[in-house]
Motif scaffolding. Structure first.
Motif, short mmCIF file in Angstrom:
data_model
loop_
_atom_site.label_atom_id
_atom_site.label_comp_id
_atom_site.label_asym_id
_atom_site.label_seq_id
_atom_site.Cartn_x
_atom_site.Cartn_y
_atom_site.Cartn_z
N MET A 107 0.83 -1.22 0.00
CA MET A 107 0.00 0.00 0.00
C MET A 107 0.86 1.26 0.00
SD MET A 107 -3.09 0.97 0.03
CE MET A 107 -4.02 2.43 0.23
N LYS A 108 1.86 1.19 0.90
CA LYS A 108 2.77 2.32 1.04
C LYS A 108 3.51 2.57 -0.28
CE LYS A 108 5.39 3.98 4.92
NZ LYS A 108 6.30 3.57 5.95
N SER A 109 4.03 1.42 -0.86
CA SER A 109 4.82 1.58 -2.09
C SER A 109 3.92 2.02 -3.26
CB SER A 109 5.56 0.29 -2.43
OG SER A 109 4.72 -0.58 -3.12
N TYR A 110 2.65 1.58 -3.24
CA TYR A 110 1.73 2.00 -4.28
C TYR A 110 1.54 3.51 -4.23
CZ TYR A 110 -2.59 2.91 -6.69
OH TYR A 110 -3.54 3.46 -7.51
N ARG A 111 1.32 4.01 -2.95
CA ARG A 111 1.12 5.45 -2.78
C ARG A 111 2.37 6.23 -3.24
NH1 ARG A 111 -0.64 6.80 2.97
NH2 ARG A 111 -2.51 5.58 2.63
N PHE A 112 3.53 5.65 -2.90
CA PHE A 112 4.78 6.30 -3.27
C PHE A 112 4.89 6.43 -4.80
CE2 PHE A 112 9.24 6.12 -4.48
CZ PHE A 112 9.67 7.27 -3.85
N SER A 113 4.61 5.33 -5.50
CA SER A 113 4.78 5.40 -6.96
C SER A 113 3.73 6.31 -7.59
CB SER A 113 4.76 3.99 -7.57
OG SER A 113 3.46 3.63 -7.91
N PHE A 114 2.52 6.39 -6.96
CA PHE A 114 1.51 7.31 -7.48
C PHE A 114 2.00 8.75 -7.39
CE2 PHE A 114 -1.95 10.26 -6.54
CZ PHE A 114 -2.69 10.15 -7.71
N PHE A 115 2.56 9.09 -6.21
CA PHE A 115 3.06 10.45 -6.01
C PHE A 115 4.23 10.76 -6.93
CE2 PHE A 115 0.63 10.49 -2.00
CZ PHE A 115 -0.13 11.61 -2.28
N LEU A 116 5.08 9.72 -7.10
CA LEU A 116 6.23 9.93 -7.98
C LEU A 116 5.77 10.26 -9.39
CD1 LEU A 116 9.32 9.79 -7.83
CD2 LEU A 116 9.14 7.49 -8.79
N ARG A 117 4.79 9.48 -9.86
CA ARG A 117 4.28 9.73 -11.21
C ARG A 117 3.63 11.10 -11.32
NH1 ARG A 117 1.38 4.13 -12.98
NH2 ARG A 117 3.13 2.80 -12.45
N LEU A 118 2.90 11.48 -10.25
CA LEU A 118 2.25 12.78 -10.27
C LEU A 118 3.28 13.91 -10.37
CD1 LEU A 118 -0.59 14.07 -10.04
CD2 LEU A 118 -0.10 14.40 -7.61
N ILE A 119 4.37 13.73 -9.58
CA ILE A 119 5.41 14.77 -9.59
C ILE A 119 6.04 14.87 -10.99
CG2 ILE A 119 7.73 15.32 -8.71
CD1 ILE A 119 6.67 14.19 -5.99
N ILE A 120 6.35 13.69 -11.57
CA ILE A 120 6.96 13.70 -12.91
C ILE A 120 6.01 14.34 -13.92
CG2 ILE A 120 7.74 12.21 -14.81
CD1 ILE A 120 8.76 10.25 -12.66
N PHE A 121 4.70 13.98 -13.81
CA PHE A 121 3.70 14.53 -14.72
C PHE A 121 3.64 16.05 -14.61
CE2 PHE A 121 -0.74 15.90 -15.37
CZ PHE A 121 -0.86 15.59 -16.72
N LEU A 122 3.57 16.54 -13.33
CA LEU A 122 3.48 17.99 -13.12
C LEU A 122 4.74 18.69 -13.58
CD1 LEU A 122 1.70 18.15 -9.64
CD2 LEU A 122 0.75 18.73 -11.90
N PHE A 123 5.87 18.00 -13.46
CA PHE A 123 7.14 18.59 -13.87
C PHE A 123 7.16 18.83 -15.40
CE2 PHE A 123 11.58 18.34 -15.18
CZ PHE A 123 12.13 19.33 -14.36
#
Ligand code: DON
Length: 578
Positions: A1-17
């Motif tokens: 769960m934790k790692s799923y949330r982490f990868s979601f946020f990572l993708r969001l950051i890359i997307f926003l970047f």
């Protein structure tokens, strides 16, 4: 769960970047490159580039009304005869390259002037055997038998789709109702006056009462020319070569000790020639064969320069300009000896355009040291087998056809002679012959036997209408006036677009350089940096800055778009697309 949330946020950051740069790239118009300093005119269906605004509009209207590139060329040629009298013409001649999309063929049309039957090899020499430049450039003897009307009639019949009368009508209206004189025309007529005064018919048309000047904003009416155009409109080239017009010109010649007779007109014919073909880094280059020297030397120069990494050396760097100059030195030396009318002399075109000869020439060029024109002689690198005014226009249409046409009276307003009653300015193309071996013509070009005067012979030209093909389809069509500088101007347009990847606007405005063997100097335009000039001098070159060179009219086809540019070196030129 934790790692799923982490990868979601990572993708969001890359997307926003990356989002802002993605959105920005969507704002970019794909036609323009925002790194470019100059932008070409863009069109989707067709494009016309000429040296005069009205003529461009007339040519574009023909395309919009369903005509093809050749129809448009026909209308433009007659319009320019009215709106750009110093170069547009019916009393001159020229060369046209046509690409016909239907039969996938390139055609080279030669409608160059010919020497009259009464012409002789020594006709421009005085009693001491010296060339009399006034005779070869400014007298009635300087006139060659005109080819323009025959040339355009031929291409219209062979490739055109519209009626002669419809296409010539705008030119008739302009001649009859008058054109608004611009600064360019006004100034060119002011410059021409001292020479034009020898022709009362010219004075009547191009100057107001008491030989005063047409100023910008005045209306210039050319009634006699409109009469002549109407004759051509209703009877075609017959009226010019076999009717009233040739009769008038022959009468004028006879009364003024000229040489051209009605028989010269009757026996004039255009020639369809095999284009000269070469390649540069995988692209095919088609250009005008002899009696123009343009195509042969353009290909010779491209073959030599292909041996070097020009783009690594840099656009207009001292090393690149040095290599241009060394290649040009050899080409213009060869031109002086071998080039002439192929109907009269054997021109070693194959040798001159061969890749293997070019290899030898390239190998002889030092990267550091200028050559010496006194030690370069014509034919040095192969064994020959025995035995200020022109104008260019370029058209591409929606059917895939291309016209690249250069025509001329030679000098501005040619011989400055107008045939009374016709409004026709006659060329002074006879000066393009070599009046005496080793003596330079008006462009400093030295000739030899190959280009000596003979009855019915065509004088050597430098005009270089050119079409470049990529994967079998036209990608660039160009050409320019400029006398001896035509070949090197076209060379630099081809290299600037293909080798240096400049867009056609940038390729056009880039400063030009020129070397023609003799004089042994690199001629440059303003805009080459001082340290480049210094490096060229260090290599042993003489470098001189002179007036601007050429007036190119070019169109590039890339994907679904046409990109065109008219040379800003001449004030009234215009490219339009739709
Ligand atoms: O045919 C030639 O090479 C020359 N008569 C062209 C003259 C010319 O380009 C003059 N224009 N600047």
């Amino acid at each position: 769960m934790k790692s799923y949330r982490f990868s979601f946020f990572l993708r969001l950051i890359i997307f926003l970047f990356f989002l802002p740069s993605f959105l920005y790239s969507q704002l970019d118009d794909p036609i323009y490159d925002y790194y470019d300093r100059f932008h070409p005119v863009v069109g989707e269906q067709g494009m016309v580039a000429t040296q005069e605004k009205k003529a461009t509009q007339i040519g574009l209207d023909v395309l919009k009304n369903g005509g093809n590139a050749v129809d448009s060329a026909y209308a433009i040629a007659y319009a320019l005869a009215v709106t750009l009298p110093r170069a547009g013409n019916i009393g001159g001649g020229g060369f046209m390259m046509i690409y016909s999309a239907k039969d996938k063929q390139v055609y080279a049309i030669d409608y160059r002037e010919k020497a009259p039957q009464k012409a002789t090899a020594n006709m421009f020499l005085d009693v001491s055997g010296n060339v009399n430049e006034d005779l070869s450039r400014y007298s009635i003897l300087s006139v060659g038998v005109p080819g323009t009307v025959a040339g355009f009639e031929h291409v219209l019949k062979r490739f055109g789709t519209k009626k002669r009368k419809v296409l010539i009508a705008p030119a008739i209206l302009l001649a009859e109702n008058g054109i608004v004189v611009g600064k360019d025309l006004s100034e060119s007529l002011k410059r021409a006056k001292p020479r034009m005064m020898v022709s009362p018919a010219a004075m009547k048309i191009f100057y107001k009462k008491k030989a005063t000047f047409y100023e910008p904003g005045d209306i210039l009416v050319q009634k006699d020319l409109s009469k002549t155009l109407k004759m051509i409109s209703s009877k075609g080239s017959k009226s010019f070569y076999n009717g009233t017009i040739s009769k008038e010109i022959a009468k004028y010649m006879k009364n003024n000790n000229g040489l051209i007779t009605r028989n010269d007109f009757k026996s004039y014919s255009i020639k369809e020639r095999t284009p000269v073909k070469g390649s540069y880094k995988g692209l095919d280059v088609y250009s005008m064969p002899p009696p123009s020297s343009g195509g042969v030397h353009l290909i010779q120069l491209l073959n030599i320069l292909e041996q070097f990494s020009l783009s690594e050396l840099g656009h207009n760097s001292a090393d690149s300009i040095h290599l241009y100059a060394e290649a040009m030195r050899v080409a213009y030396a060869d031109r002086s000896k071998y080039m002439g009318d192929p109907g009269f002399v054997n021109v070693p075109s194959e040798m001159l355009t061969s890749k293997s000869v070019a290899h030898k020439i390239a190998a002889s060029i030092s990267l550091d040291k200028a050559g010496n024109s006194n030690t370069i002689y014509p034919g040095r690198y192969f064994e020959p087998k025995e035995g200020n005014e022109t104008t260019h226009f370029t058209i591409m249409d929606k059917f895939g056809n291309v016209v690249s046409n250069t025509y001329t009276l030679n000098f501005s307003d040619g011989s400055k002679l107008v045939v009374p009653g016709t409004g026709i300015l006659l060329n002074n193309q006879m000066d393009d012959f070599s009046a005496k071996p080793g003596v330079a013509n008006a462009y400093g070009l030295i000739g030899s036997e190959a280009n000596s005067i003979a009855p019915g012979k065509r004088m050597l030209s430098s005009m270089t209408p050119t079409i470049v093909f990529k994967d079998g389809l036209p990608t660039l069509a160009t050409g320019s006036p400029g006398g001896s500088r035509i070949i090197t101007t076209v060379l630099q347009l081809v290299l600037n677009t293909i080798e240096f990847d400049l867009n056609i606007a940038e390729a056009t405005v880039a400063p030009r350089v020129h070397h023609q063997w003799k004089p042994d100097e690199i001629r440059i335009e303003k805009g080459i940096s001082q340290d480049t000039i210094k490096r060229l001098k260090d290599k042993g070159h003489i470098v001189v800055t002179k007036r601007a060179m050429g007036s190119s009219q070019s169109i590039v086809k890339k994907g679904n778009y046409f990109y065109g540019y008219s040379d800003p070196r001449k004030p009234n030129s215009l490219t339009l697309g739709y």
